[in-house]
Design an enzyme around this catalytic site. Sequence first.
Site, PDB file in Angstrom:
ATOM      1  N   ARG A 233       0.859  -1.187   0.000  1.00 39.05           N
ATOM      2  CA  ARG A 233       0.000   0.000   0.000  1.00 39.05           C
ATOM      3  C   ARG A 233       0.893   1.234   0.000  1.00 39.05           C
ATOM      4  O   ARG A 233       1.903   1.282   0.700  1.00 39.05           O
ATOM      5  CB  ARG A 233      -0.909   0.040   1.226  1.00 39.05           C
TER       6      ARG A 233
ATOM      7  N   HIS B  32      -0.915  -0.158  -9.681  1.00 37.15           N
ATOM      8  CA  HIS B  32      -1.657  -1.101  -8.822  1.00 37.15           C
ATOM      9  C   HIS B  32      -2.189  -2.282  -9.651  1.00 37.15           C
ATOM     10  O   HIS B  32      -3.384  -2.547  -9.682  1.00 37.15           O
ATOM     11  CB  HIS B  32      -2.808  -0.389  -8.099  1.00 37.15           C
TER      12      HIS B  32
ATOM     13  N   GLU C 101      -2.493   7.645  -4.887  1.00 44.32           N
ATOM     14  CA  GLU C 101      -2.910   6.991  -6.133  1.00 44.32           C
ATOM     15  C   GLU C 101      -4.396   7.154  -6.442  1.00 44.32           C
ATOM     16  O   GLU C 101      -4.809   7.004  -7.596  1.00 44.32           O
ATOM     17  CB  GLU C 101      -2.554   5.496  -6.099  1.00 44.32           C
TER      18      GLU C 101
END
Length: 334
Positions: free
Chosen positions: A237, A298, A266
């Site tokens: 993360r 991601h 993000e």
Amino acid sequence: MRVAVFSARRYDQSLLTEANHANPAAGHELLFIQDRLTAETAALARGCAAVCVFVNDCVDAEVLQLLADQGTRLVATRSTGYNHIDAAAAGRLGVAVVRVSDYSPHSVAEFAVGLLLAVNRKIARASMRTREGNFELDGLMGFDLHGKTVGVIGTGKIGSLFARIMLGFGCTVLGHDKYPDPAFEQQGGRYVPVRELLAGSDVISLHCPLTEETHHIVDAASLSHIKRGAILVNTSRGGLVDTEAAVQALKSGQLGGLAIDVYEQEASLFFQDLSSTIITDDVIQRLVSFPNVIVTGHQAFFTVEAIGQIMAATVDSITDFERGAPLLNRVPGN
Ligand code: NAI
């Protein structure tokens, strides 16, 4: 059950529909919404008893209150991580929260290895060069991973697999975990205090969840303790890394390379095509300008196997909720 599916990309729509048809007990009515869930878009879920979200949807106390007021009783996230959801607030409002606690950890572990190889051996850079007809090797030198030390922070499902792959490369693997697992040492890793891991590793890979405790686990102070020139890999993360501190460490050479699939800011960037717009986030723009940085959006989970399991587990959880069956994937603290 009527389900509002937020952040629904094309693949979400087709694969969740497929999983919904594959489970004879399901047959949910899926309402696909491309937007992220926020306080502004929550009204789109009116009339939906369940809401299905992804990692950059905002499911804080305010949004949960709006959803609960409209009759939502279940939030199902199509992810393992649930740091984007205020599970305690949901519990207080009588909204159950489920996640996908188990899907191919190989997808993320293998991707982390790919990122490491790409940044160390400058594979993306080399590919861009050869497309331009430039076959020079200057600037493309990496180092052997064999014989190097790799530090793994978070030795759960993904971290332990990543460790196993690195052991296969002939690396020494150090680990740090809040809850050490004897299996990690049985497979050849060695637990050490985090400070020792930082100081002794040529590569550091993050695989712990984002919690209050792990927020900015990599910051200016910890970066000052790493082996000079070490590579940092983050597929977990974005909030685990203080990105500004990482930029400074890259500038000074303290950090030798950075490979990230996740980024703290993000939410306003990832999962969309912004190639025709002006990106106002100067930090990400600075990061992608470094030759020793690789950024992906991601995608570590994005394999046929993982997505299939995510969609099936999500449909199963919604079906269990509808039937009043026990929720096996309910998130802790809800
Ligand atoms: P897991 O729960 O199996 O492993 C997490 C490990 O971190 C556990 O062993 C836990 O004890 C440890 N941990 C918790 N707090 C810690 C702390 N303060 N310090 C050190 N270790 C700590 O989870 P799994 O499946 O391995 O996933 C890890 C993370 O990967 C997820 O939390 C998620 O954020 C991320 N992820 C990223 C994906 C991507 O596409 N980039 C996809 C899936 C997961």
